[in-house]
Design a protein around this motif. Sequence first.
Motif, PDB file in Angstrom:
ATOM      1  N   TYR A 143       0.848  -1.194   0.000  1.00  0.00           N
ATOM      2  CA  TYR A 143       0.000   0.000   0.000  1.00  0.00           C
ATOM      3  C   TYR A 143       0.883   1.244   0.000  1.00  0.00           C
ATOM      4  O   TYR A 143       2.086   1.180   0.260  1.00  0.00           O
ATOM      5  N   GLU A 172      -2.623  -5.996   6.877  1.00  0.00           N
ATOM      6  CA  GLU A 172      -3.784  -5.726   6.031  1.00  0.00           C
ATOM      7  C   GLU A 172      -5.032  -6.246   6.724  1.00  0.00           C
ATOM      8  O   GLU A 172      -5.023  -7.341   7.298  1.00  0.00           O
ATOM      9  N   ASP A 174      -9.050  -7.152   6.095  1.00  0.00           N
ATOM     10  CA  ASP A 174     -10.109  -7.412   5.121  1.00  0.00           C
ATOM     11  C   ASP A 174     -11.430  -6.982   5.747  1.00  0.00           C
ATOM     12  O   ASP A 174     -11.920  -7.592   6.696  1.00  0.00           O
ATOM     13  N   ASP A 263      -5.561   4.350  -0.830  1.00  0.00           N
ATOM     14  CA  ASP A 263      -4.303   3.831  -1.367  1.00  0.00           C
ATOM     15  C   ASP A 263      -4.063   4.415  -2.754  1.00  0.00           C
ATOM     16  O   ASP A 263      -4.912   4.319  -3.645  1.00  0.00           O
ATOM     17  N   ARG A 292      -9.101   0.391  -1.711  1.00  0.00           N
ATOM     18  CA  ARG A 292      -8.093   0.128  -0.681  1.00  0.00           C
ATOM     19  C   ARG A 292      -7.744   1.431   0.026  1.00  0.00           C
ATOM     20  O   ARG A 292      -7.601   2.473  -0.605  1.00  0.00           O
ATOM     21  N   VAL A 294      -5.299   3.088   3.483  1.00  0.00           N
ATOM     22  CA  VAL A 294      -4.108   2.785   4.287  1.00  0.00           C
ATOM     23  C   VAL A 294      -4.081   3.682   5.510  1.00  0.00           C
ATOM     24  O   VAL A 294      -4.329   4.889   5.421  1.00  0.00           O
ATOM     25  N   THR A 328     -10.442  -3.156   1.758  1.00  0.00           N
ATOM     26  CA  THR A 328      -9.306  -3.538   2.587  1.00  0.00           C
ATOM     27  C   THR A 328      -8.611  -2.292   3.110  1.00  0.00           C
ATOM     28  O   THR A 328      -8.696  -1.212   2.516  1.00  0.00           O
ATOM     29  N   GLY A 330      -4.708  -1.223   4.663  1.00  0.00           N
ATOM     30  CA  GLY A 330      -3.332  -1.588   4.980  1.00  0.00           C
ATOM     31  C   GLY A 330      -2.809  -0.733   6.111  1.00  0.00           C
ATOM     32  O   GLY A 330      -3.299   0.384   6.343  1.00  0.00           O
ATOM     33  N   LEU A 353       1.399  -8.673   6.486  1.00  0.00           N
ATOM     34  CA  LEU A 353       1.573  -8.492   5.050  1.00  0.00           C
ATOM     35  C   LEU A 353       3.041  -8.627   4.656  1.00  0.00           C
ATOM     36  O   LEU A 353       3.389  -9.433   3.794  1.00  0.00           O
TER      37      LEU A 353
END
Length: 364
Positions: A143, A172, A174, A263, A292, A294, A328, A330, A353
């Motif tokens: 990420y 990470e 989910d 991300d 995604r 982060v 997701t 990160g 990760l």
Amino acid sequence: MTLILREGDPEAFFEAPFHAYPPAIGYVSPMRGDILRMLDPGKNPLWTSGNPYRFWTVHRAGGAPVGRIIAHLHRQSNERWGWNRAQFGFFDCADDPEAARLLLDAAEGFARDQGMSELVGNFNLTAMQQCGVMTGGFENTAYTDMIVGAPWLPGMLQANGFAPFFPMTTFEIDLSRAAPPPAGLDPAHFTFAPIRKSTFPERMEEARLLLNDGFHDNPMFVPLTAEEFQFQAGELSTILDPRLSSVVKQDGVPVGVIIAIPDLNGFLKATRSRIGLTTPWHFLRYRMNRKRAVLIFYSVARAAHGQGIMSAMLIETLRRVRAAGYETVGGTWIADENPASLRQVEKMNGRALHKLHLFRKAIA
């Protein structure tokens, strides 16, 4: 093949990883403008505060750069923690032992010239930014703000006398998996103040103070000045999603902060980290398809520790991120010597990760 070591070429410094790594490595560069700004002695507060630095690229015949490194002092770290170390960062290199030797020897020479007793890295550029060398999880997609490196880099460092230490883990989460039960922050006393463009300066100053307070005793941490924090975070206002980041207030007093962003790696790959004619189109496409996010950092003031605020703050943020359509999340590195934070990730159904380490070498 003849290799040439070149010093002080910012454009080559930006380009080197694109020539050093095949696409399968998954390297994603910061924006070219950010790299050039970081290297500028008149713009980066790390340099304007009196820290010396030098940077190099190594070139094959024909001129293509295939490796890079920067070496510098962070005098504030040395003073706060009693070290006598120089730091290296942005060590990226093709699978070429001689190229690695030239780069690492140059950084070691800088450390010796500065009278330091050890050389430690990667720091891009300090422990408050990206740090570490990837040592595991190479198959996993990174990420934004995560270190990405080739699997041969740790061996190159060890072959040149560097030893790994201070293991770290990225993670990470989910969001499709069941969320933990609510932690129960009383809405009569706790509010989440979103970080929007209209409130950006005020919220980010609160974020800086909460970061400095909450991280005060963390290994390697050095409090950030307002100038340093603004230099690192100033561009966030253009990419923030106000549903992701917030300052948590207890009876109107800031006690916690979460900084999370979408991300950007897909966008950065598509543009090769450069601004061009197609950049607006790529940015619009990225905005429409982002799934995604982060976590850049999160912190709770020391006076508010032990009240369950951290867990509740994270759980509420993850709920908001999922409601916003992200799939997701990160997280940048957590030190392995911080088992409480690693357990916190496990409680949120997170998984490891990547594995990272710092590397160090004693300077004779």
